[in-house]
Write a protein that holds these residues in place. Structure first.
Motif, short mmCIF file in Angstrom:
data_model
loop_
_atom_site.label_atom_id
_atom_site.label_comp_id
_atom_site.label_asym_id
_atom_site.label_seq_id
_atom_site.Cartn_x
_atom_site.Cartn_y
_atom_site.Cartn_z
N GLU A 236 -58.41 -151.83 -134.25
CA GLU A 236 -58.42 -152.52 -135.54
C GLU A 236 -57.34 -153.60 -135.59
OE1 GLU A 236 -58.00 -149.43 -138.43
OE2 GLU A 236 -60.07 -148.75 -138.18
N ARG B 87 -56.67 -147.38 -134.19
CA ARG B 87 -55.64 -148.20 -134.82
C ARG B 87 -55.37 -149.45 -134.00
NH1 ARG B 87 -50.43 -149.13 -134.23
NH2 ARG B 87 -50.20 -147.59 -132.59
N GLU B 88 -55.26 -149.30 -132.69
CA GLU B 88 -55.01 -150.45 -131.83
C GLU B 88 -56.22 -151.39 -131.79
OE1 GLU B 88 -53.78 -148.91 -128.04
OE2 GLU B 88 -51.83 -148.27 -128.81
#
Length: 81
Positions: A58, A55-56
């Motif tokens: 992306e 997530r980080e």
């Protein structure tokens, strides 16, 4: 006329394990509000210094893409002056 002005996207490490993105102009351009020569423009976009999960990562990729789009628009504005 600033036809030879180059605009670069730069990164700077800041506190809290973050990275700040800014635009670097060469040669410096004149700030229309203060009428002084300015070399940098902060974007207010921050990245994770060491992304821990997908997530980080992306998030970092999407923010770099947005910053690159801003860089392109700013370069076009300088060419159209």
């Amino acid at each position: 006329m600033n036809t030879c002005t180059k605009v670069f996207l730069r990164k700077k490490e800041i506190s809290g394990d973050r990275i700040s993105l800014y635009l670097d102009f060469y040669p410096p351009i004149r700030n229309p509000h203060t009428n002084r020569l300015s070399r940098r423009e902060t974007l207010g976009i921050y990245l994770y210094g060491h992304p821990a999960n997908t997530r980080e990562r992306e998030f970092n990729a999407s923010m770099i893409e947005k910053a690159e789009a801003i860089r392109c628009r700013r370069f076009e504005q300088l060419l159209n002056e």
